[in-house]
Design a protein around this motif. Sequence first.
Motif, PDB file in Angstrom:
ATOM      1  N   THR A 171       4.927  53.989  52.054  1.00 28.36           N
ATOM      2  CA  THR A 171       4.023  53.342  53.132  1.00 28.36           C
ATOM      3  C   THR A 171       5.251  52.417  53.890  1.00 28.36           C
ATOM      4  N   ILE A 172       4.727  52.149  55.119  1.00 28.97           N
ATOM      5  CA  ILE A 172       5.750  51.647  55.912  1.00 28.97           C
ATOM      6  C   ILE A 172       5.427  49.943  55.718  1.00 28.97           C
ATOM      7  N   GLU A 173       6.690  49.228  55.394  1.00 30.32           N
ATOM      8  CA  GLU A 173       6.658  47.963  55.321  1.00 30.32           C
ATOM      9  C   GLU A 173       8.137  47.475  55.966  1.00 30.32           C
ATOM     10  N   PRO A 174       8.557  46.406  55.672  1.00 25.53           N
ATOM     11  CA  PRO A 174       9.727  45.981  56.376  1.00 25.53           C
ATOM     12  C   PRO A 174      10.765  47.158  56.630  1.00 25.53           C
ATOM     13  N   ASN A 175      11.119  47.868  55.186  1.00 23.66           N
ATOM     14  CA  ASN A 175      12.046  48.779  55.141  1.00 23.66           C
ATOM     15  C   ASN A 175      11.567  50.130  54.601  1.00 23.66           C
ATOM     16  N   GLY A 176      10.519  50.517  54.745  1.00 24.40           N
ATOM     17  CA  GLY A 176       9.553  51.457  54.126  1.00 24.40           C
ATOM     18  C   GLY A 176       9.644  52.858  55.232  1.00 24.40           C
ATOM     19  N   GLY A 177       8.975  53.725  54.759  1.00 30.07           N
ATOM     20  CA  GLY A 177       8.929  54.862  55.541  1.00 30.07           C
ATOM     21  C   GLY A 177       9.764  56.232  55.178  1.00 30.07           C
ATOM     22  N   GLU A 178      10.485  55.874  53.932  1.00 30.64           N
ATOM     23  CA  GLU A 178      11.504  56.897  53.885  1.00 30.64           C
ATOM     24  C   GLU A 178      11.004  58.192  53.359  1.00 30.64           C
ATOM     25  N   PRO A 179      11.179  59.202  54.148  1.00 29.66           N
ATOM     26  CA  PRO A 179      10.580  60.557  53.825  1.00 29.66           C
ATOM     27  C   PRO A 179      11.584  61.378  53.037  1.00 29.66           C
ATOM     28  N   ILE A 180      10.854  62.101  51.877  1.00 28.15           N
ATOM     29  CA  ILE A 180      11.687  63.086  50.946  1.00 28.15           C
ATOM     30  C   ILE A 180      10.760  64.335  50.849  1.00 28.15           C
ATOM     31  N   TRP A 181      11.496  65.455  51.263  1.00 26.15           N
ATOM     32  CA  TRP A 181      11.113  66.838  50.846  1.00 26.15           C
ATOM     33  C   TRP A 181      11.336  67.138  49.487  1.00 26.15           C
ATOM     34  N   ALA A 215      19.485  65.226  48.345  1.00 22.26           N
ATOM     35  CA  ALA A 215      20.260  65.545  49.551  1.00 22.26           C
ATOM     36  C   ALA A 215      20.102  64.396  50.640  1.00 22.26           C
ATOM     37  N   GLU A 216      21.171  63.702  51.122  1.00 21.70           N
ATOM     38  CA  GLU A 216      21.140  62.540  52.116  1.00 21.70           C
ATOM     39  C   GLU A 216      21.010  63.260  53.542  1.00 21.70           C
ATOM     40  N   SER A 217      20.191  64.126  53.690  1.00 24.30           N
ATOM     41  CA  SER A 217      19.639  64.543  54.849  1.00 24.30           C
ATOM     42  C   SER A 217      18.364  63.701  55.554  1.00 24.30           C
ATOM     43  N   THR A 218      18.018  64.065  56.815  1.00 22.68           N
ATOM     44  CA  THR A 218      16.724  63.516  57.308  1.00 22.68           C
ATOM     45  C   THR A 218      15.700  64.563  57.503  1.00 22.68           C
ATOM     46  N   PRO A 219      14.730  64.330  56.776  1.00 27.93           N
ATOM     47  CA  PRO A 219      14.441  63.597  55.565  1.00 27.93           C
ATOM     48  C   PRO A 219      15.327  64.037  54.430  1.00 27.93           C
ATOM     49  N   MET A 220      15.308  63.417  53.289  1.00 26.00           N
ATOM     50  CA  MET A 220      15.984  63.442  52.094  1.00 26.00           C
ATOM     51  C   MET A 220      15.345  64.794  51.495  1.00 26.00           C
ATOM     52  N   GLN A 221      16.162  65.352  50.670  1.00 23.42           N
ATOM     53  CA  GLN A 221      15.506  66.257  49.949  1.00 23.42           C
ATOM     54  C   GLN A 221      15.849  66.415  48.336  1.00 23.42           C
ATOM     55  N   ASP A 262       0.022  65.734  64.905  1.00 25.59           N
ATOM     56  CA  ASP A 262       1.161  66.939  64.510  1.00 25.59           C
ATOM     57  C   ASP A 262       1.973  66.090  63.501  1.00 25.59           C
ATOM     58  N   ARG A 263       2.424  66.796  62.350  1.00 28.20           N
ATOM     59  CA  ARG A 263       3.042  66.308  61.154  1.00 28.20           C
ATOM     60  C   ARG A 263       4.632  66.772  61.276  1.00 28.20           C
ATOM     61  N   GLY A 264       5.057  67.364  62.325  1.00 30.66           N
ATOM     62  CA  GLY A 264       6.262  67.573  62.419  1.00 30.66           C
ATOM     63  C   GLY A 264       7.348  66.276  62.554  1.00 30.66           C
ATOM     64  N   ASN A 265       6.627  65.220  62.630  1.00 31.35           N
ATOM     65  CA  ASN A 265       7.595  63.871  62.897  1.00 31.35           C
ATOM     66  C   ASN A 265       7.723  63.016  61.612  1.00 31.35           C
ATOM     67  N   VAL A 299     -10.043  54.076  59.184  1.00 31.02           N
ATOM     68  CA  VAL A 299      -9.204  53.937  60.441  1.00 31.02           C
ATOM     69  C   VAL A 299      -7.787  54.190  59.764  1.00 31.02           C
ATOM     70  N   VAL A 300      -7.134  55.329  60.131  1.00 33.63           N
ATOM     71  CA  VAL A 300      -5.854  55.543  59.725  1.00 33.63           C
ATOM     72  C   VAL A 300      -4.781  55.306  60.808  1.00 33.63           C
ATOM     73  N   LYS A 301      -3.919  54.585  60.432  1.00 36.99           N
ATOM     74  CA  LYS A 301      -2.641  54.403  61.573  1.00 36.99           C
ATOM     75  C   LYS A 301      -1.215  54.685  60.856  1.00 36.99           C
ATOM     76  N   MET A 302      -0.722  55.900  61.698  1.00 30.54           N
ATOM     77  CA  MET A 302       0.280  56.267  61.178  1.00 30.54           C
ATOM     78  C   MET A 302       1.635  56.017  62.119  1.00 30.54           C
ATOM     79  N   ARG A 303       2.951  56.134  61.710  1.00 32.89           N
ATOM     80  CA  ARG A 303       3.989  56.175  62.742  1.00 32.89           C
ATOM     81  C   ARG A 303       5.137  57.159  62.185  1.00 32.89           C
ATOM     82  N   SER A 304       5.882  57.665  63.241  1.00 35.55           N
ATOM     83  CA  SER A 304       6.822  58.482  62.850  1.00 35.55           C
ATOM     84  C   SER A 304       7.870  57.657  62.042  1.00 35.55           C
ATOM     85  N   THR A 305       8.612  58.378  61.246  1.00 36.48           N
ATOM     86  CA  THR A 305       9.869  57.687  60.666  1.00 36.48           C
ATOM     87  C   THR A 305      11.172  58.245  61.241  1.00 36.48           C
TER      88      THR A 305
END
Length: 177
Positions: A59-69, A92-98, A131-134, A151-157
Amino acid sequence: MIKKWWLLILIVMAGCGTTDVEEKEEADSDSTDETQEETSAYSGYVMDQNETSILVVDTIEPNGGEPIWVSGVEKDMWLGKKVEVTIDGAVAESTPMQGEAGKVTVVDADQPEGADMNESQALATALTEVDRGNALAVESLTYEKESDEWVVKMRSTVTESGSEKVIVSDENFEEQP
């Protein structure tokens, strides 16, 4: 006198050397370090999936939102579920991580009083409308009892595109194929 010097030299040389046992123990510990695998843990919502992989985003918090496949998961309906994942091996330190899944545990979803859906079902429904591509992360996920809506609020990482708000009517949930 010469014998004393030879004896002194012999003692000094013996003290400076190492034994084969010490060298063997040192070599064994080095090889053990190289073969140990790393283990990392992540938790968050499954924001996207394919046949054998899930995209887990905290979840997005001050430093959140880290995605990993996370690859190597069982085929299932993962979208929207909150999970805890153990990664076996390197990440793997890619964006997103893997990383490769070691263990995936589904966390019980909250279901507010009066709601037909739980958090995971509301999020899964919202994710079908964006669009989940972000590599989206959840900013907030709330049930509004008065309007019987989520109510669902989302933001791109990945980008600075701002928040995306999705209203989900609280109706009986049907899993998407």
